[in-house]
Design a protein around this motif. Structure first.
Motif, short mmCIF file in Angstrom:
data_model
loop_
_atom_site.label_atom_id
_atom_site.label_comp_id
_atom_site.label_asym_id
_atom_site.label_seq_id
_atom_site.Cartn_x
_atom_site.Cartn_y
_atom_site.Cartn_z
N ARG A 151 -5.00 10.04 1.60
CA ARG A 151 -5.32 9.14 0.49
C ARG A 151 -5.30 7.68 0.93
NH1 ARG A 151 -1.37 11.17 -4.43
NH2 ARG A 151 -2.13 13.31 -4.59
N LEU A 152 -4.39 7.37 1.86
CA LEU A 152 -4.20 5.98 2.28
C LEU A 152 -5.44 5.43 2.99
CD1 LEU A 152 -0.51 6.15 3.53
CD2 LEU A 152 -1.36 5.26 1.36
N LYS A 153 -6.32 6.32 3.45
CA LYS A 153 -7.56 5.86 4.08
C LYS A 153 -8.52 5.28 3.06
CE LYS A 153 -8.48 9.79 6.35
NZ LYS A 153 -9.23 10.65 7.32
N HIS A 154 -8.29 5.60 1.78
CA HIS A 154 -9.25 5.22 0.74
C HIS A 154 -8.68 4.29 -0.32
CE1 HIS A 154 -11.59 8.39 2.58
NE2 HIS A 154 -10.55 9.19 2.44
N VAL A 155 -7.34 4.16 -0.38
CA VAL A 155 -6.73 3.29 -1.40
C VAL A 155 -6.77 1.84 -0.91
CG1 VAL A 155 -4.64 2.77 -2.71
CG2 VAL A 155 -5.21 5.15 -2.18
N LYS A 156 -7.41 0.99 -1.70
CA LYS A 156 -7.53 -0.43 -1.35
C LYS A 156 -6.20 -1.14 -1.59
CE LYS A 156 -11.98 0.07 -0.67
NZ LYS A 156 -12.43 0.27 0.71
N ARG A 157 -5.93 -2.14 -0.78
CA ARG A 157 -4.70 -2.91 -0.97
C ARG A 157 -4.82 -3.80 -2.21
NH1 ARG A 157 -1.92 -5.74 3.63
NH2 ARG A 157 -0.06 -4.95 2.59
N THR A 158 -3.81 -3.73 -3.06
CA THR A 158 -3.85 -4.35 -4.38
C THR A 158 -4.07 -5.86 -4.32
OG1 THR A 158 -2.38 -2.64 -5.21
CG2 THR A 158 -2.58 -4.61 -6.56
N GLU A 167 3.14 4.71 -0.67
CA GLU A 167 2.02 4.24 -1.49
C GLU A 167 0.97 5.33 -1.68
OE1 GLU A 167 0.69 0.40 -0.09
OE2 GLU A 167 2.74 -0.39 -0.14
N SER A 168 1.04 6.40 -0.88
CA SER A 168 0.12 7.52 -1.07
C SER A 168 0.40 8.23 -2.40
CB SER A 168 0.24 8.52 0.08
OG SER A 168 1.54 9.11 0.11
N ILE A 169 1.61 8.03 -2.94
CA ILE A 169 2.00 8.63 -4.22
C ILE A 169 2.08 7.59 -5.33
CG2 ILE A 169 3.88 9.81 -5.45
CD1 ILE A 169 4.51 11.28 -2.83
N VAL A 170 2.71 6.44 -5.05
CA VAL A 170 2.95 5.45 -6.11
C VAL A 170 1.91 4.34 -6.17
CG1 VAL A 170 5.44 5.88 -6.06
CG2 VAL A 170 4.51 3.99 -4.71
N GLY A 171 1.04 4.26 -5.16
CA GLY A 171 0.08 3.17 -5.10
C GLY A 171 0.70 1.92 -4.50
N ASP A 172 -0.12 0.89 -4.32
CA ASP A 172 0.32 -0.36 -3.72
C ASP A 172 0.82 -1.30 -4.82
OD1 ASP A 172 0.74 -2.57 -2.13
OD2 ASP A 172 -1.38 -2.98 -1.77
N GLU A 201 12.70 -1.34 -9.48
CA GLU A 201 11.90 -0.18 -9.91
C GLU A 201 10.90 0.20 -8.81
OE1 GLU A 201 10.17 2.92 -12.13
OE2 GLU A 201 12.15 1.99 -12.09
N LYS A 202 10.32 -0.80 -8.17
CA LYS A 202 9.40 -0.53 -7.05
C LYS A 202 10.14 0.26 -5.96
CE LYS A 202 6.54 -3.00 -3.62
NZ LYS A 202 7.06 -2.55 -2.33
N HIS A 203 11.33 -0.19 -5.61
CA HIS A 203 12.11 0.49 -4.58
C HIS A 203 12.44 1.92 -5.02
CE1 HIS A 203 14.92 1.14 -1.30
NE2 HIS A 203 15.78 1.58 -2.20
N ARG A 204 12.82 2.08 -6.29
CA ARG A 204 13.18 3.41 -6.78
C ARG A 204 11.99 4.37 -6.69
NH1 ARG A 204 12.54 6.86 -10.42
NH2 ARG A 204 11.05 5.63 -11.61
N ARG A 205 10.83 3.90 -7.13
CA ARG A 205 9.62 4.74 -7.09
C ARG A 205 9.26 5.12 -5.65
NH1 ARG A 205 5.32 1.85 -11.27
NH2 ARG A 205 6.74 1.68 -13.05
N GLU A 206 9.31 4.13 -4.78
CA GLU A 206 8.93 4.39 -3.39
C GLU A 206 9.93 5.31 -2.70
OE1 GLU A 206 8.31 0.51 -1.65
OE2 GLU A 206 6.28 0.37 -2.47
N ASP A 207 11.20 5.14 -3.03
CA ASP A 207 12.23 6.00 -2.44
C ASP A 207 12.03 7.46 -2.88
OD1 ASP A 207 14.78 5.86 -0.82
OD2 ASP A 207 15.50 6.92 -2.61
N GLU A 208 11.74 7.65 -4.15
CA GLU A 208 11.48 9.00 -4.67
C GLU A 208 10.26 9.61 -3.99
OE1 GLU A 208 13.10 11.13 -6.87
OE2 GLU A 208 14.69 9.67 -6.52
N ALA A 209 9.21 8.80 -3.82
CA ALA A 209 7.99 9.27 -3.17
C ALA A 209 8.27 9.70 -1.73
CB ALA A 209 6.91 8.19 -3.21
N MET A 210 9.08 8.90 -1.03
CA MET A 210 9.39 9.24 0.37
C MET A 210 10.23 10.51 0.45
SD MET A 210 7.79 7.45 2.53
CE MET A 210 8.67 7.92 4.03
N LYS A 211 11.08 10.73 -0.53
CA LYS A 211 11.85 11.98 -0.55
C LYS A 211 10.93 13.18 -0.75
CE LYS A 211 16.25 10.04 -2.09
NZ LYS A 211 17.07 9.69 -3.26
N THR A 212 9.93 13.02 -1.61
CA THR A 212 8.94 14.08 -1.83
C THR A 212 8.18 14.38 -0.54
OG1 THR A 212 8.67 13.46 -4.15
CG2 THR A 212 6.86 14.70 -3.14
#
Length: 199
Positions: A18-25, A77-82, A93-104
């Motif tokens: 996904r990261l190949k296609h998601v544009k940087r915000t 960012e492949s899960i939560v976006g940029d 909240e950004k850190h929490r979301r990214e941490d959860e995504a990395m655990k997944t």
């Protein structure tokens, strides 16, 4: 220990893809056409780790570790976006979301995922010289990309906010020197634009 199932590895690779296609915000917000993807940003950061040498690296960093951190630092960012400061999400909240995504992500890939999560945490906490260098690379690639867009679009100073946000924040002498060269080239570009009546 159970072997990682191939279906989980394929799911992981799909997420990474996904990261190949998601544009940087940041570029999307600034209305930059044909802007880079998250993977493109991580790729150039990774290549920059190869430029460390015994001569330009007084800290004697572990170059392979720098490369690994560069390649995983934005994986979440492949899960939560940029998520940027413009997105209305608190840093916590950004850190929490990214941490959860990395655990997944880590759960999909077993020991490899544990390693990626560890490197992500190292970067987030800036807990090693290698993580600090990766942060320098992250910031430097951003201003280099900003300058490339300014040149491409013949729009001097259009992306000044990115330079202001990073000025004085580079720690590694090699990146400090690269930043000086970039500032010099950008100033020359702006002077030519003024002479040509483009500003």
């Amino acid at each position: 220990m159970a072997l990682v199932e191939n279906k989980n590895i394929l799911e992981f690779l799909g997420l990474v893809g996904r990261l190949k296609h998601v544009k940087r915000t940041g570029w999307v917000i600034c209305d930059i056409d044909n802007c880079e993807s998250i993977a493109g940003h991580m790729y150039r950061m990774g290549l920059m780790t190869f430029l460390l040498t015994d001569e330009n690296d007084p800290f004697k960093l572990d170059r392979f570790r720098c490369l690994q951190i560069a390649l995983v630092h934005d994986l979440a960012e492949s899960i939560v976006g940029d998520i940027t400061p413009h997105c209305g999400v608190s840093p916590e909240e950004k850190h929490r979301r990214e941490d959860e995504a990395m655990k997944t992500i880590a759960e999909l890939t077993g020991l490899a995922g544990d390693r990626m999560y560890e490197l992500f945490q190292e970067y987030e906490n800036q807990s090693s010289p290698e993580a600090k260098f990766a942060k320098d690379l992250d910031r430097y690639d951003m201003i280099l990309q900003a300058y490339e867009y300014e040149k491409r679009d013949n729009a001097p100073k259009k992306l000044e906010e990115f330079f202001k946000a990073t000025y004085g924040k580079f720690n590694h002498p090699f990146i400090q020197d690269l930043a000086k060269e970039l500032y010099k080239q950008r100033e020359e570009f702006e002077k030519k634009a003024v002479l040509n009546g483009n500003v």
